[in-house]
Design an enzyme around this catalytic site. Structure first.
Site, PDB file in Angstrom:
ATOM      1  CE  LYS A  83      -4.621   1.039   2.085  1.00 30.65           C
ATOM      2  NZ  LYS A  83      -5.074   0.949   3.597  1.00 30.65           N
TER       3      LYS A  83
HETATM    4  O1  G3P Z   1      -8.119   1.882   5.466  1.00 29.82           O
HETATM    5  C1  G3P Z   1      -8.220   3.146   4.734  1.00 29.82           C
HETATM    6  C2  G3P Z   1      -9.618   3.498   5.135  1.00 29.82           C
HETATM    7  O2  G3P Z   1     -10.664   2.665   5.244  1.00 29.82           O
HETATM    8  C3  G3P Z   1      -9.962   4.461   6.482  1.00 29.82           C
HETATM    9  O3  G3P Z   1     -11.257   4.598   6.756  1.00 29.82           O
HETATM   10  O4  G3P Z   1     -12.737   5.386   8.094  1.00 29.82           O
HETATM   11  O5  G3P Z   1     -10.480   5.962   8.897  1.00 29.82           O
HETATM   12  O6  G3P Z   1     -11.747   6.966   7.115  1.00 29.82           O
HETATM   13  P1  G3P Z   1     -11.579   5.859   7.740  1.00 29.82           P
END
Ligand code: G3P
Length: 214
Positions: A83
């Site tokens: 990633k």
């Molecule tokens: O892993 C990346 C993403 O899914 C993060 O989500 O909820 O932290 O914006 P969030």
């Protein structure tokens, strides 16, 4: 659509894996930090039983060190996907990973133009962050539709991995808009099953089943 979990919690991963519904895992530095465990130790444990793609994020911001880190992470298991953040140095690293046959997931995507550049670099997955766009007053779901249209216009094979999915409506909408995959926190995955009429209906069936004769 492929269903990924966005977590490093082994117990959560095992529950979905045991159901036979898990296609892969995504992690990020915040998720690993929350687990309180060592980075490589967690990735090793996940890849010991998850055979689908497992995203592990590089922490450097220059391409040379991203490549070095990525090669180390890729050596953990053949299903580790590297990633990489959507910055110029990140895409430079993606071009190199692609040449070496190492799969990549380009993260922190907030515009269709960024997604187009990631596809040109050869990214295996692009991760548009739906919820974080909604948080700042944009429509995150529109981004999925835009990327789908652009990728289809040019035949890019980069898979759209909807990320920052915060609720079941997000999940349904990214599926309708043609995302290839969605990565969910376990709490959102659990919600996908729920409907009061399912529970009421099952109770009634079980109650009536007591009257059956065999
Ligand atoms: O892993 C990346 C993403 O899914 C993060 O989500 O909820 O932290 O914006 P969030």
């Amino acid at each position: 659509m492929n269903l990924f979990l966005d977590t490093a919690e082994i117990a959560e991963i095992k529950k979905v894996h045991d159901l036979g519904l898990l296609d892969g895992i995504t992690t990020n530095p915040s998720i690993i930090a929350k687990s309180g465990r060592k980075f490589t130790e967690v990735i090793k444990e996940i890849t010991s039983f998850v055979k689908g793609p497992v995203s592990a994020e590089v922490l450097s911001t220059d391409s040379a060190n991203m490549i070095k880190e990525g090669l180390e992470l890729a050596s953990i298991a053949e299903n580790v996907v590297i990633k990489v953040p959507l910055i110029p140095e990140g895409l430079k690293a993606v071009v190199e990973f692609t040449k070496k046959g190492i799969r990549t997931n380009v993260t922190l995507c907030f515009t269709a133009n960024q997604a187009l550049l990631a596809a040109k670099a050869g990214a295996s997955y692009i991760s548009p962050f739906i919820g974080r766009l909604d948080d700042v007053g944009y429509d995150g779901l529109d981004l999925i539709s835009e990327i789908r249209e652009i990728y289809d216009n040019y035949g890019y094979e980069t898979e759209i991995l909807a990320a920052s999915v915060r609720n079941p409506i997000h999940f349904k909408e990214v599926a309708l808009r043609g995302a290839d995959c969605a990565t969910l926190p376990y709490s959102v995955f659990e919600m996908l099953f729920k409907h009061p009429l399912t529970d009421i209906g099952l109770s009634k069936f079980l109650e009536d089943a007591k009257k059956l004769t065999w």
